[in-house]
Design a protein around this motif. Structure first.
Motif, PDB file in Angstrom:
ATOM      1  N   ASN A  70       0.812  -1.210   0.000  1.00  0.00           N
ATOM      2  CA  ASN A  70       0.000   0.000   0.000  1.00  0.00           C
ATOM      3  C   ASN A  70       0.848   1.262   0.000  1.00  0.00           C
ATOM      4  O   ASN A  70       0.542   2.240  -0.694  1.00  0.00           O
ATOM      5  N   MET A  74       0.880   4.187  -2.855  1.00  0.00           N
ATOM      6  CA  MET A  74       0.683   5.609  -2.594  1.00  0.00           C
ATOM      7  C   MET A  74       1.871   6.420  -3.096  1.00  0.00           C
ATOM      8  O   MET A  74       1.708   7.502  -3.672  1.00  0.00           O
ATOM      9  N   ALA A  79      -2.690   4.985  -5.222  1.00  0.00           N
ATOM     10  CA  ALA A  79      -3.675   4.865  -4.143  1.00  0.00           C
ATOM     11  C   ALA A  79      -3.662   6.175  -3.371  1.00  0.00           C
ATOM     12  O   ALA A  79      -2.595   6.725  -3.082  1.00  0.00           O
ATOM     13  N   GLU A  80      -4.857   6.663  -3.055  1.00  0.00           N
ATOM     14  CA  GLU A  80      -4.972   7.927  -2.321  1.00  0.00           C
ATOM     15  C   GLU A  80      -5.213   7.699  -0.825  1.00  0.00           C
ATOM     16  O   GLU A  80      -4.889   8.551  -0.004  1.00  0.00           O
ATOM     17  N   ILE A  82      -4.891   4.486   2.182  1.00  0.00           N
ATOM     18  CA  ILE A  82      -4.395   3.122   2.397  1.00  0.00           C
ATOM     19  C   ILE A  82      -4.630   2.681   3.835  1.00  0.00           C
ATOM     20  O   ILE A  82      -4.666   3.490   4.759  1.00  0.00           O
ATOM     21  N   LEU A 106       3.485  10.405   3.896  1.00  0.00           N
ATOM     22  CA  LEU A 106       2.418   9.770   4.666  1.00  0.00           C
ATOM     23  C   LEU A 106       1.836  10.719   5.712  1.00  0.00           C
ATOM     24  O   LEU A 106       2.573  11.404   6.428  1.00  0.00           O
ATOM     25  N   VAL A 256      -3.177   8.750   4.313  1.00  0.00           N
ATOM     26  CA  VAL A 256      -3.364   9.435   3.033  1.00  0.00           C
ATOM     27  C   VAL A 256      -2.084  10.172   2.686  1.00  0.00           C
ATOM     28  O   VAL A 256      -1.181  10.315   3.509  1.00  0.00           O
ATOM     29  N   ASP A 257      -2.030  10.650   1.457  1.00  0.00           N
ATOM     30  CA  ASP A 257      -0.907  11.478   1.033  1.00  0.00           C
ATOM     31  C   ASP A 257      -1.104  12.897   1.574  1.00  0.00           C
ATOM     32  O   ASP A 257      -2.227  13.400   1.612  1.00  0.00           O
TER      33      ASP A 257
END
Length: 319
Positions: A70, A74, A79-80, A82, A106, A256-257
């Motif tokens: 994951n 990202m 992936a936005e 995880i 992260l 999330v980012d």
């Protein structure tokens, strides 16, 4: 002619508006875990909650190898949102597997629940201690997951060199169950909530027993890994489990980012807590979902999520 021109202009405006409406739809990919675990069905329910209640959002859950996979997804923009177990701490801080390569993009969104490390052994095997795993066939989770990293820590703590002393199998949850059934493996590591399907199935079928992690090993692991904690799986948690199982746990979060829009992060956080019963209906483990759990998160919160926790009084407002 003027009427025709007006009609063409009006039609053009409608087409343009339709195109803008389509372009406004935001697609959100959720990195979960292997099928048979808890992450995937819970992630699918989260996707439905967000798609149904956040305007112009289409969220989907994708099955993955787990936390390590994951984080990779990202990092590549695939992936936005995880699911991440305690490995998120190492990733953000550049520790262990991420030494000299901190994943500083992260950000935490929501605290979830503790995940127990289950060590399963084939029913009738002569494995009684962790040292007895030497020379055995052991599943350490799907490729790209973090289970293998946890397993390797346990091996090292008891003096086993996994590269030389173990025949390793990278099997996901469902594949490990099948391998036990076919007598292809002697043991398997599974990290997940108590009651995880990949442990329920082989215990229900009478294929496996549990292996304890001794107190001394747990203490050693907790000392070197800040996000681990001792945990006991209560007797009766699984069919045929007539005594408690000593092990340890790793907390998990949604991450999330840091580049995710703050307003969207706020809305995602708020909707999950507002619709907690839908998540609990999929997995009883989600009953542990609580805003107060944010205090245990070990990396920075996304600014949008922090706004929600400040709004409900769980965190003090930043001045």
């Amino acid at each position: 002619m003027k009427r025709l021109v007006s009609w063409i202009l009006a039609l053009s405006c409608l087409v343009l508006m339709a195109g803008q409406g389509f372009a406004a739809t935001r697609f959100l990919s959720i990195g979960t875990g292997p099928v048979g675990g808890t992450y995937y069905p819970v992630g699918a329910t989260m996707a439905k909650i967000w798609t149904d209640r956040v305007p112009d959002l289409k969220a989907t859950a994708q099955s993955t190898g787990g936390t390590r996979n994951n984080i990779q997804l990202m990092g590549k923009g695939e992936a936005e949102v995880i699911f991440a177990d305690g490995l998120y701490y190492d990733a953000y801080n550049g520790r262990g597997h991420y030494k000299d390569n901190p994943q500083t993009f992260l950000r935490a969104l929501v605290p979830l629940y503790p995940e127990a490390v289950h060590i399963l052994i084939a029913k009738g095997s002569k494995i009684r201690t962790l040292q007895d795993l030497k020379g055995k066939r052991v599943s350490v989770g799907a490729v790209g997951g973090s289970v293998s990293l946890t397993a390797n820590q346990v091996f090292r703590a008891v003096g086993i060199n996994p590269a030389k002393d173990i025949t390793l199998f990278n099997l996901g949850h469902a594949e490990s169950v099948q391998a036990f059934s076919n007598r292809q493996i002697d043991a398997a590591f599974t990290v997940g909530a108590i009651g995880i399907a990949s442990v329920v199935e082989p215990t229900t079928l009478g294929l496996v027993d549990f292996l304890d992690v001794p107190d001394g090993v747990v203490q050693r692991l907790v000392a070197e890994t800040p996000y681990y904690a001792p945990l006991t799986i209560p007797a009766g948690s699984y069919k045929g489990q007539d005594k408690p199982v000593k092990t340890f746990s790793s907390p998990n979060i949604l991450a999330v980012d840091k580049k995710l829009d703050a307003a969207l992060a706020y809305r995602l956080t708020k909707e999950l807590f507002a619709h907690k019963p839908e998540l609990v209906a999929v997995s009883a483990r989600m009953s542990a979902l609580s805003p107060e759990g944010v205090a245990a998160i070990r990396i920075p919160l996304h600014v949008g999520a922090r706004r929600y926790f400040e709004e409900i009084g769980v965190l003090p407002r930043k001045k």
